[in-house]
Motif scaffolding. Structure first.
Motif, short mmCIF file in Angstrom:
data_model
loop_
_atom_site.label_atom_id
_atom_site.label_comp_id
_atom_site.label_asym_id
_atom_site.label_seq_id
_atom_site.Cartn_x
_atom_site.Cartn_y
_atom_site.Cartn_z
N TYR A 17 -56.94 -120.40 7.77
CA TYR A 17 -57.81 -119.29 8.16
C TYR A 17 -57.68 -119.05 9.66
O TYR A 17 -57.78 -120.00 10.46
CB TYR A 17 -59.27 -119.59 7.81
CG TYR A 17 -59.49 -119.92 6.36
CD1 TYR A 17 -59.64 -118.92 5.40
CD2 TYR A 17 -59.51 -121.25 5.94
CE1 TYR A 17 -59.83 -119.23 4.06
CE2 TYR A 17 -59.69 -121.57 4.61
CZ TYR A 17 -59.85 -120.56 3.68
OH TYR A 17 -60.03 -120.87 2.36
N GLU A 28 -59.51 -117.16 12.61
CA GLU A 28 -60.83 -116.56 12.85
C GLU A 28 -60.99 -116.17 14.32
O GLU A 28 -60.49 -116.85 15.22
CB GLU A 28 -61.94 -117.54 12.45
CG GLU A 28 -61.90 -117.93 10.98
CD GLU A 28 -63.07 -118.81 10.59
OE1 GLU A 28 -64.22 -118.42 10.90
OE2 GLU A 28 -62.84 -119.88 9.99
N ILE A 34 -61.74 -112.70 9.82
CA ILE A 34 -61.24 -113.91 9.17
C ILE A 34 -60.00 -113.52 8.38
O ILE A 34 -60.07 -112.65 7.49
CB ILE A 34 -62.27 -114.54 8.21
CG1 ILE A 34 -63.57 -114.87 8.94
CG2 ILE A 34 -61.69 -115.79 7.55
CD1 ILE A 34 -64.69 -115.34 8.02
N ARG A 85 -65.23 -121.14 1.68
CA ARG A 85 -65.14 -120.99 3.14
C ARG A 85 -66.20 -120.01 3.65
O ARG A 85 -66.80 -120.23 4.71
CB ARG A 85 -63.75 -120.48 3.51
CG ARG A 85 -63.54 -120.22 5.00
CD ARG A 85 -63.47 -121.52 5.76
NE ARG A 85 -63.26 -121.32 7.17
CZ ARG A 85 -63.04 -122.30 8.03
NH1 ARG A 85 -62.98 -123.54 7.61
NH2 ARG A 85 -62.87 -122.05 9.31
N LEU A 86 -66.44 -118.94 2.90
CA LEU A 86 -67.38 -117.92 3.36
C LEU A 86 -68.82 -118.37 3.30
O LEU A 86 -69.67 -117.85 4.03
CB LEU A 86 -67.22 -116.65 2.50
CG LEU A 86 -65.88 -115.92 2.64
CD1 LEU A 86 -65.83 -114.75 1.66
CD2 LEU A 86 -65.69 -115.40 4.06
N LEU A 90 -62.91 -109.89 6.24
CA LEU A 90 -61.98 -110.81 5.60
C LEU A 90 -60.71 -110.05 5.23
O LEU A 90 -60.77 -109.05 4.52
CB LEU A 90 -62.61 -111.42 4.35
CG LEU A 90 -61.68 -112.28 3.49
CD1 LEU A 90 -61.27 -113.55 4.23
CD2 LEU A 90 -62.33 -112.63 2.16
N LEU A 135 -56.97 -110.08 3.40
CA LEU A 135 -56.15 -110.76 2.40
C LEU A 135 -54.82 -110.03 2.30
O LEU A 135 -54.76 -108.89 1.84
CB LEU A 135 -56.86 -110.74 1.04
CG LEU A 135 -58.25 -111.39 1.01
CD1 LEU A 135 -58.98 -111.03 -0.27
CD2 LEU A 135 -58.15 -112.90 1.16
N ILE A 188 -64.26 -106.69 3.12
CA ILE A 188 -62.95 -107.15 2.65
C ILE A 188 -61.91 -106.07 2.85
O ILE A 188 -62.15 -104.90 2.52
CB ILE A 188 -63.02 -107.56 1.16
CG1 ILE A 188 -63.94 -108.76 0.97
CG2 ILE A 188 -61.62 -107.88 0.62
CD1 ILE A 188 -64.11 -109.17 -0.49
N ALA A 213 -57.17 -114.81 5.78
CA ALA A 213 -56.74 -115.87 4.86
C ALA A 213 -55.22 -115.84 4.79
O ALA A 213 -54.64 -114.92 4.22
CB ALA A 213 -57.36 -115.67 3.48
N VAL A 226 -61.46 -119.56 -0.80
CA VAL A 226 -61.99 -118.59 0.18
C VAL A 226 -63.49 -118.44 0.00
O VAL A 226 -64.24 -118.34 0.99
CB VAL A 226 -61.28 -117.23 0.03
CG1 VAL A 226 -61.90 -116.20 0.97
CG2 VAL A 226 -59.79 -117.38 0.34
N VAL A 267 -69.94 -110.03 3.96
CA VAL A 267 -68.57 -109.87 4.42
C VAL A 267 -68.04 -108.50 4.01
O VAL A 267 -68.46 -107.93 3.00
CB VAL A 267 -67.68 -111.00 3.85
CG1 VAL A 267 -67.54 -110.87 2.34
CG2 VAL A 267 -66.32 -111.06 4.52
#
Length: 459
Positions: free
Chosen positions: A172, A174, A213, A246-247, A186, A188, A254, A215, A243, A252
């Motif tokens: 990750y 950040e 963040i 982690r959150l 986040l 992806l 996305i 991933a 994930v 969040v």
């Protein structure tokens, strides 16, 4: 004077040979590996399965239903499929409910063949053999150099990397700049260039988010070969679980592209379905899906490259998308593969120019993806052994986000990885939707108009 060049050339060939031997070894192990164990049949997914198929009994859409079956069997027409093969496929998704589903399919499409016709081999997602072509050392070195520079760029932008405790190659990145009320974004990414993709080089800085963040799935980089065993490649479900942990249920936003949208779909199921306090504010505030692959089972015609030749598929795609289009030469293929078509073409092109651009994109996507994506070792494993619909397909949560205007879907017209026109018809009328005329898969990452639309939506 000639000793050094000979030694360098010799060292290169030794390294190339070692890389080829390693690639062959890992592929051979994958071919002999037993199929991964399927998770238990998901009752909720089973209840939504026929809705996903657009085969809901009375009022079903025969065209959409036939497309659904063709996707699962990589282009084989329903009338050519043996009934037993379809039944076995349904059982893997529905368990005991497969008999009723088979009856519903036949009520819409007609009866399947009682026996296999001829020597035709029907391939089904999750059941195929791993086929991959070796990538030369220079290409692998170039990709790794791009990744190294991308990591250094993220560090210069204030990102810090931490490793996931459960998946070794998942990390990750950040960044949090000062106090802000906005939730973290986040990101992806899809399969291909990983951190070196335009998603991070251009779009992410343009969004101006203070909390981000990323991933980073290192195995999704083209040319990556696991050290020993492809069976260790994480599944969509495993990525989503890591994930989500982690959150820690923090609100969040996305932003996901291509393969990342499958992870986003599975992740939203983890974050939203099991909400223990319905009155609490939503965990996912807003989501952006670019080139999504999580609405319709199976990837569309492009994925048929796993079992069809690029020339055959390109000819078919051109006849469907560019009516009256003439044949193509290998020189045209080479020109369009080396020189990617312009992803930022104007939406106001005249029809003749637009048709020429569509032609370029179809040829580029089909041949480029055939070698760099569909014949990549890790991607072949994922498509053939580890991409199961129950893990990543929308259960209606994304559609609900869309109706609430909390979802922005960005789709390119000639993106033959997904049924673009079908998604446009279904999603644009009920939520936020951005249509990119002429261009194909991946073009959204390069375009300033997309960056501005995403920025405005997340705001």
């Amino acid at each position: 004077m000639n000793v050094l060049p000979r030694r360098v050339l010799g060292a290169y060939f030794v390294a190339e040979g070692t890389g080829f031997a390693h690639h062959w070894y890992v592929k051979r192990r994958a071919k002999k590996a037993p199929p991964p164990e399927l998770p238990p049949v998901d009752e909720e997914y089973g209840q939504n399965f026929m809705n996903l198929a657009r085969c809901q009994g009375q009022g079903s859409d025969p065209l959409a239903c036939a497309r659904f079956v063709r996707h699962a069997f990589f282009g084989a027409p329903p009338e050519a499929l043996p009934r037993e093969a379809v039944h076995t496929w349904l059982q893997s998704h529905l368990g005991a409910a497969s008999d009723d589903a088979l009856t519903a399919l036949e009520a819409t499409l007609g009866h399947f063949s009682p026996t296999r016709r001829g020597s035709t081999s029907f391939f089904v997602y999750g059941q195929g053999a791993v086929e991959a072509w070796y990538k030369p050392l220079l290409l692998r070195s170039f990709m790794e150099a791009q990744r190294f520079l991308a990591r250094r760029r993220l560090k210069q932008q204030g990102f810090r990397e931490t490793r996931d405790p459960t998946i070794p190659e998942l990390s990750y990145w950040e960044r949090c700049e000062g106090e802000t009320d906005e939730p973290p974004l986040l990101v992806l990414h899809g399969y291909g260039r990983g951190l070196a993709s335009p998603l991070f080089d251009g779009m992410l800085p343009a969004l101006g988010r203070r909390r981000v963040i990323i991933a980073d799935c290192g195995w999704l980089l083209v040319t990556r070969v696991p050290l020993r065993d492809l069976a260790t490649v994480p599944t969509v479900r495993q990525i989503a679980e890591a994930v989500a942990a982690r959150l820690e249920r923090q609100p969040v936003d996305i932003l996901a592209h291509s393969f990342g949208t499958a992870v986003a779909s599975a992740l939203i199921q983890k974050l939203e379905v099991h909400e223990v306090q319905p009155t609490k504010s939503a965990v996912v505030r807003r989501a952006v899906l670019m080139d999504p692959m999580c609405f319709v089972p199976g990837i569309s015609k492009q994925a048929q490259l796993l079992r069809r030749t690029p020339m055959d598929l390109t000819t078919e795609l051109l006849s469907e998308t560019v009516p009256g289009s003439s044949g193509f030469s290998m020189w045209e293929v080479l020109r369009n593969v080396v020189n990617r078509p312009d992803p930022c073409v104007s939406a106001s092109l005249d029809e003749e120019t637009a048709a020429a651009e569509r032609r370029k994109w179809i040829i580029h996507q089909t041949y480029f993806f055939n070698y760099f994506i569909f014949r990549d070792l890790v991607y072949s494993w994922v498509n053939n052994r580890a991409l199961f619909g129950p893990d990543y397909l929308d259960r209606g949560l994304l559609r609900e986000l869309n109706r609430q205007r909390r979802l922005l879907t960005i789709v390119a017209e000639t993106d033959t990885m997904i049924p673009a026109s079908q998604l446009r018809a279904e999603l644009a009328s009920e939520g936020s939707f951005m249509w990119l005329p002429t261009v194909g898969h991946g073009a959204c990452q390069h375009r300033e108009d997309v960056w501005l639309r995403v920025q405005d939506f997340l705001r």
